[in-house]
Design a protein around this motif. Structure first.
Motif, PDB file in Angstrom:
ATOM      1  N   GLY A  18       0.600  -1.268   0.060  1.00  0.00           N
ATOM      2  CA  GLY A  18      -0.092   0.000  -0.280  1.00  0.00           C
ATOM      3  C   GLY A  18       0.889   1.081   0.086  1.00  0.00           C
ATOM      4  O   GLY A  18       0.464   2.217  -0.624  1.00  0.00           O
ATOM      5  N   LEU A  19       1.797   1.326   0.926  1.00  0.00           N
ATOM      6  CA  LEU A  19       2.756   2.388   0.916  1.00  0.00           C
ATOM      7  C   LEU A  19       3.483   2.616  -0.462  1.00  0.00           C
ATOM      8  O   LEU A  19       3.585   3.632  -0.850  1.00  0.00           O
ATOM      9  CB  LEU A  19       3.845   2.424   2.019  1.00  0.00           C
ATOM     10  N   LEU A  20       3.805   1.421  -0.969  1.00  0.00           N
ATOM     11  CA  LEU A  20       4.558   1.538  -2.262  1.00  0.00           C
ATOM     12  C   LEU A  20       3.838   2.137  -3.514  1.00  0.00           C
ATOM     13  O   LEU A  20       4.097   3.001  -4.030  1.00  0.00           O
ATOM     14  CB  LEU A  20       4.931   0.327  -2.616  1.00  0.00           C
ATOM     15  N   ILE A  21       2.513   1.752  -3.381  1.00  0.00           N
ATOM     16  CA  ILE A  21       1.651   2.218  -4.517  1.00  0.00           C
ATOM     17  C   ILE A  21       1.504   3.994  -4.353  1.00  0.00           C
ATOM     18  O   ILE A  21       1.457   4.504  -5.117  1.00  0.00           O
ATOM     19  CB  ILE A  21       0.167   1.749  -4.291  1.00  0.00           C
ATOM     20  N   ALA A  22       1.186   4.176  -2.997  1.00  0.00           N
ATOM     21  CA  ALA A  22       0.922   5.750  -2.803  1.00  0.00           C
ATOM     22  C   ALA A  22       2.246   6.502  -3.385  1.00  0.00           C
ATOM     23  O   ALA A  22       2.132   7.582  -3.796  1.00  0.00           O
ATOM     24  CB  ALA A  22       0.707   5.909  -1.416  1.00  0.00           C
ATOM     25  N   VAL A  23       3.436   5.911  -2.891  1.00  0.00           N
ATOM     26  CA  VAL A  23       4.555   6.605  -3.292  1.00  0.00           C
ATOM     27  C   VAL A  23       4.772   6.641  -4.852  1.00  0.00           C
ATOM     28  O   VAL A  23       5.241   7.643  -5.325  1.00  0.00           O
ATOM     29  CB  VAL A  23       5.907   5.771  -2.768  1.00  0.00           C
ATOM     30  N   ILE A  24       4.684   5.794  -5.493  1.00  0.00           N
ATOM     31  CA  ILE A  24       4.457   5.708  -6.986  1.00  0.00           C
ATOM     32  C   ILE A  24       3.523   6.606  -7.349  1.00  0.00           C
ATOM     33  O   ILE A  24       3.872   7.557  -8.280  1.00  0.00           O
ATOM     34  CB  ILE A  24       4.194   4.205  -7.515  1.00  0.00           C
ATOM     35  N   VAL A  25       2.247   6.932  -6.957  1.00  0.00           N
ATOM     36  CA  VAL A  25       1.484   7.647  -7.417  1.00  0.00           C
ATOM     37  C   VAL A  25       2.179   9.247  -7.374  1.00  0.00           C
ATOM     38  O   VAL A  25       2.152  10.147  -8.155  1.00  0.00           O
ATOM     39  CB  VAL A  25       0.115   7.688  -6.767  1.00  0.00           C
ATOM     40  N   TYR A  26       2.412   9.489  -6.146  1.00  0.00           N
ATOM     41  CA  TYR A  26       2.860  11.060  -5.830  1.00  0.00           C
ATOM     42  C   TYR A  26       4.443  11.184  -6.360  1.00  0.00           C
ATOM     43  O   TYR A  26       4.924  12.137  -6.752  1.00  0.00           O
ATOM     44  CB  TYR A  26       2.745  11.370  -4.519  1.00  0.00           C
ATOM     45  N   ALA A  27       5.220   9.934  -7.019  1.00  0.00           N
ATOM     46  CA  ALA A  27       6.403   9.999  -7.476  1.00  0.00           C
ATOM     47  C   ALA A  27       6.267  10.604  -8.810  1.00  0.00           C
ATOM     48  O   ALA A  27       7.097  11.470  -9.620  1.00  0.00           O
ATOM     49  CB  ALA A  27       7.203   8.685  -7.491  1.00  0.00           C
ATOM     50  N   VAL A  28       4.922  10.297  -9.675  1.00  0.00           N
ATOM     51  CA  VAL A  28       4.775  10.871 -10.957  1.00  0.00           C
ATOM     52  C   VAL A  28       4.643  12.039 -10.808  1.00  0.00           C
ATOM     53  O   VAL A  28       4.886  12.911 -11.772  1.00  0.00           O
ATOM     54  CB  VAL A  28       3.474   9.838 -11.399  1.00  0.00           C
ATOM     55  N   GLY A  29       3.628  12.704  -9.894  1.00  0.00           N
ATOM     56  CA  GLY A  29       3.449  14.150  -9.536  1.00  0.00           C
ATOM     57  C   GLY A  29       4.810  14.680  -9.645  1.00  0.00           C
ATOM     58  O   GLY A  29       5.183  16.010 -10.120  1.00  0.00           O
ATOM     59  N   GLY A  30       5.580  14.310  -8.679  1.00  0.00           N
ATOM     60  CA  GLY A  30       6.881  14.916  -8.347  1.00  0.00           C
ATOM     61  C   GLY A  30       7.700  15.111  -9.673  1.00  0.00           C
ATOM     62  O   GLY A  30       8.483  16.115  -9.943  1.00  0.00           O
ATOM     63  N   GLY A  31       7.930  14.143 -10.410  1.00  0.00           N
ATOM     64  CA  GLY A  31       8.553  14.133 -11.595  1.00  0.00           C
ATOM     65  C   GLY A  31       8.113  15.181 -12.649  1.00  0.00           C
ATOM     66  O   GLY A  31       8.960  15.643 -13.261  1.00  0.00           O
ATOM     67  N   LEU A  32       6.705  15.260 -12.707  1.00  0.00           N
ATOM     68  CA  LEU A  32       6.226  16.220 -13.698  1.00  0.00           C
ATOM     69  C   LEU A  32       6.363  17.471 -12.968  1.00  0.00           C
ATOM     70  O   LEU A  32       6.819  18.393 -14.157  1.00  0.00           O
ATOM     71  CB  LEU A  32       4.805  16.097 -13.764  1.00  0.00           C
ATOM     72  N   LEU A  33       6.398  17.789 -11.773  1.00  0.00           N
ATOM     73  CA  LEU A  33       6.498  19.148 -11.348  1.00  0.00           C
ATOM     74  C   LEU A  33       7.988  19.697 -11.615  1.00  0.00           C
ATOM     75  O   LEU A  33       8.280  20.999 -11.728  1.00  0.00           O
ATOM     76  CB  LEU A  33       6.315  19.294  -9.644  1.00  0.00           C
ATOM     77  N   GLU A  34       9.008  18.635 -11.305  1.00  0.00           N
ATOM     78  CA  GLU A  34      10.207  19.100 -11.763  1.00  0.00           C
ATOM     79  C   GLU A  34      10.511  19.649 -13.232  1.00  0.00           C
ATOM     80  O   GLU A  34      11.202  20.437 -13.456  1.00  0.00           O
ATOM     81  CB  GLU A  34      11.030  17.972 -11.355  1.00  0.00           C
ATOM     82  N   VAL A  35       9.880  18.921 -14.023  1.00  0.00           N
ATOM     83  CA  VAL A  35       9.948  19.524 -15.370  1.00  0.00           C
ATOM     84  C   VAL A  35       9.310  20.766 -15.869  1.00  0.00           C
ATOM     85  O   VAL A  35       9.744  21.350 -16.632  1.00  0.00           O
ATOM     86  CB  VAL A  35       9.381  18.022 -16.306  1.00  0.00           C
ATOM     87  N   LEU A  36       8.172  21.035 -15.201  1.00  0.00           N
ATOM     88  CA  LEU A  36       7.026  21.847 -15.560  1.00  0.00           C
ATOM     89  C   LEU A  36       7.386  23.290 -15.003  1.00  0.00           C
ATOM     90  O   LEU A  36       7.171  24.281 -15.611  1.00  0.00           O
ATOM     91  CB  LEU A  36       5.717  21.472 -15.517  1.00  0.00           C
ATOM     92  N   VAL A  37       7.889  23.288 -13.853  1.00  0.00           N
ATOM     93  CA  VAL A  37       7.522  24.487 -12.904  1.00  0.00           C
ATOM     94  C   VAL A  37       8.538  25.708 -13.343  1.00  0.00           C
ATOM     95  O   VAL A  37       8.226  26.492 -13.627  1.00  0.00           O
ATOM     96  CB  VAL A  37       7.539  24.168 -11.444  1.00  0.00           C
ATOM     97  N   SER A  38       9.817  25.096 -13.603  1.00  0.00           N
ATOM     98  CA  SER A  38      10.684  26.167 -14.038  1.00  0.00           C
ATOM     99  C   SER A  38      10.438  26.646 -15.329  1.00  0.00           C
ATOM    100  O   SER A  38      10.550  27.789 -15.542  1.00  0.00           O
ATOM    101  CB  SER A  38      12.135  25.562 -14.043  1.00  0.00           C
ATOM    102  N   PRO A  39      10.058  25.765 -16.355  1.00  0.00           N
ATOM    103  CA  PRO A  39       9.713  26.415 -17.726  1.00  0.00           C
ATOM    104  C   PRO A  39       8.514  27.351 -17.872  1.00  0.00           C
ATOM    105  O   PRO A  39       8.394  28.448 -18.500  1.00  0.00           O
ATOM    106  CB  PRO A  39       9.738  25.332 -18.692  1.00  0.00           C
ATOM    107  N   ILE A  40       7.649  26.926 -16.982  1.00  0.00           N
ATOM    108  CA  ILE A  40       6.352  27.954 -16.712  1.00  0.00           C
ATOM    109  C   ILE A  40       6.920  29.352 -16.083  1.00  0.00           C
ATOM    110  O   ILE A  40       6.438  30.461 -16.738  1.00  0.00           O
ATOM    111  CB  ILE A  40       5.375  27.378 -15.825  1.00  0.00           C
ATOM    112  N   VAL A  41       7.767  29.480 -15.142  1.00  0.00           N
ATOM    113  CA  VAL A  41       8.218  30.726 -14.647  1.00  0.00           C
ATOM    114  C   VAL A  41       9.006  31.431 -15.854  1.00  0.00           C
ATOM    115  O   VAL A  41       8.978  32.503 -15.929  1.00  0.00           O
ATOM    116  CB  VAL A  41       8.993  30.416 -13.600  1.00  0.00           C
ATOM    117  N   GLU A  42       9.880  30.522 -16.679  1.00  0.00           N
ATOM    118  CA  GLU A  42      10.756  31.130 -17.375  1.00  0.00           C
ATOM    119  C   GLU A  42       9.713  31.724 -18.747  1.00  0.00           C
ATOM    120  O   GLU A  42      10.245  32.867 -19.263  1.00  0.00           O
ATOM    121  CB  GLU A  42      11.597  30.047 -18.213  1.00  0.00           C
TER     122      GLU A  42
END
Length: 402
Positions: free
Chosen positions: A102-126
């Motif tokens: 259960g913990l692993l599935i939860a981590v996998i789900v929020y890791a997808v969000g974390g990876g996207l945030l890392e790619v998206l936030v900086s270029p949106i500011v730029e």
């Protein structure tokens, strides 16, 4: 017109706080998971590996779909995954017969969000039509540091007053931040990273540029310079202050994060008066000095001060490299930011690995290990000087063509 994009910047700042929640909340609960669900510590620490490993994978995959579905949809999805993963933490371990699954599935789900945030936030500011973009980028990345400090501090206070056994209620609180910011992102104005009438560079075009590979090297060194010391900050706090492991875990990493965030906030405030390239070179030199203090000075308390100086020195390196990329590679688009994020994450992994390997080779001498990791800030300084030379060559070529 430009003032309306302040809301976009605020949403991006909160986005990096969400990233800090993703990376720093669950590690505070490792011991709780071990005792509550009877999960071996070796399996629990695997959650961190899965989190960062999946974020790396998402960094790569994002190149193929972000431009197709658009930045707004992508950033809302990032927050949805982040919030859903955090919200599932208190639920799924009770649902599955094996709580670790259960913990692993939860981590996998929020890791997808974390990876996207890392790619998206900086270029949106730029992409936002604001003045002094380097300042905005540095201020943006300072919010990850403040988020880190906030998660550790608020969580610790909650556990003190309400008991760690009530961690599920705290998880719901952290869950509401990404969900609320995702709704906020659905309403703020956004601008395309690529100017109208232009197309972003393809991966093939990017890899042909010498400056791209130098920027990738800078990102690896920035991540490695930061994490080589950050990962060991609690150890230096324990030895330097003579405190318990718990206090050391709080004091060391928080000192490092506060110093790093202060450095980024300083450039975010006064960056229009400062030459970015020179500031990064000077920061690299200060980083080398901090490594020497940590490794060569025999007084433990000064080692802890060295950790703080290191935090100050590395603050500008990651956001500064993003700003250099935006300046040197016009039309880099999603592919460039995704690969820079990937390179930074690889550096975050490489730095502590080098420290550990060198330390092991010298009878587990941590100071020698950190001295060995000095190669990263040194290479970074060389890389910035090389990028300046390429920039001058391009200017000369443009003059000759005119």
């Amino acid at each position: 017109m430009k003032n309306q994009y302040n809301k976009t910047l605020i949403a991006c700042f909160i986005g990096y706080i969400v990233q800090a929640i993703i990376n720093n909340f669950v590690p505070l609960l490792f011991l709780t998971f071990q005792t509550t669900y009877h999960i071996p510590l070796s399996k629990i620490t695997l959650l961190v590996t899965i989190n960062f490993g999946l974020q790396l994978l998402v960094d790569l995959l994002a190149i193929g779909f972000v431009d197709k579905i658009g930045y707004r949809v992508s950033i809302i999805l990032a927050h949805l995954f982040a919030g859903l993963g955090i919200g599932l933490l208190p639920i799924l371990p009770e649902v599955f017969s094996d709580p670790f699954l259960g913990l692993l599935i939860a981590v996998i789900v929020y890791a997808v969000g974390g990876g996207l945030l890392e790619v998206l936030v900086s270029p949106i500011v730029e992409a936002c039509p604001t003045e002094h973009k380097e300042k905005a980028m540095s201020l943006l990345h300072s919010f990850y540091c403040w988020g880190h400090v906030g998660v550790v501090l608020l969580s610790t206070l909650f556990f003190h007053f309400f008991g760690v056994q009530n961690w599920k209620a705290l998880a719901i609180f952290w869950f509401m931040i990404p969900i609320g910011n995702g709704i906020f992102f659905s309403k703020v104005p956004m601008v395309s990273l690529i100017e109208e009438g232009m197309e972003g560079l393809t991966l093939g075009q990017l890899v042909q540029k010498k400056i791209f590979w130098i920027l990738m090297l800078l990102m690896v060194c920035a991540g490695a310079s930061e994490q080589s010391v950050s990962q060991w900050a609690s150890t230096f706090a324990e030895k330097g202050l003579g405190v318990s492991k718990t206090i050391g875990d709080l004091t060391g990493p928080m000192l490092f994060a506060i110093c790093m965030g202060s450095s980024r906030a300083f450039y975010g405030k006064f960056g229009h008066r400062i030459n970015l390239d020179q500031f990064m070179i000077q920061s690299g030199v200060l980083c080398v000095i901090s490594y020497c203090i940590i490794s060569l000075v025999p007084i433990p308390a000064l080692g802890l001060i060295g950790c703080g100086i290191c935090g100050l020195s590395v603050g500008i390196l990651w956001p500064g490299t993003f700003s250099m990329a935006a300046r040197f590679v016009r039309g880099g688009g999603t592919a460039m930011y995704a690969f820079l994020a990937l390179a930074g994450d690889l550096g975050c992994s490489a730095g502590p690995t080098v420290v550990g390997m060198v330390s092991s080779a010298f009878s587990d001498n941590l100071k020698i290990g950190i001295l060995g990791a000095m190669i990263f800030p040194i290479v970074l300084i060389i890389g910035i000087i090389m990028s300046q030379k390429i920039k001058e060559d391009v200017k000369i070529l443009e003059v000759e063509q005119q």
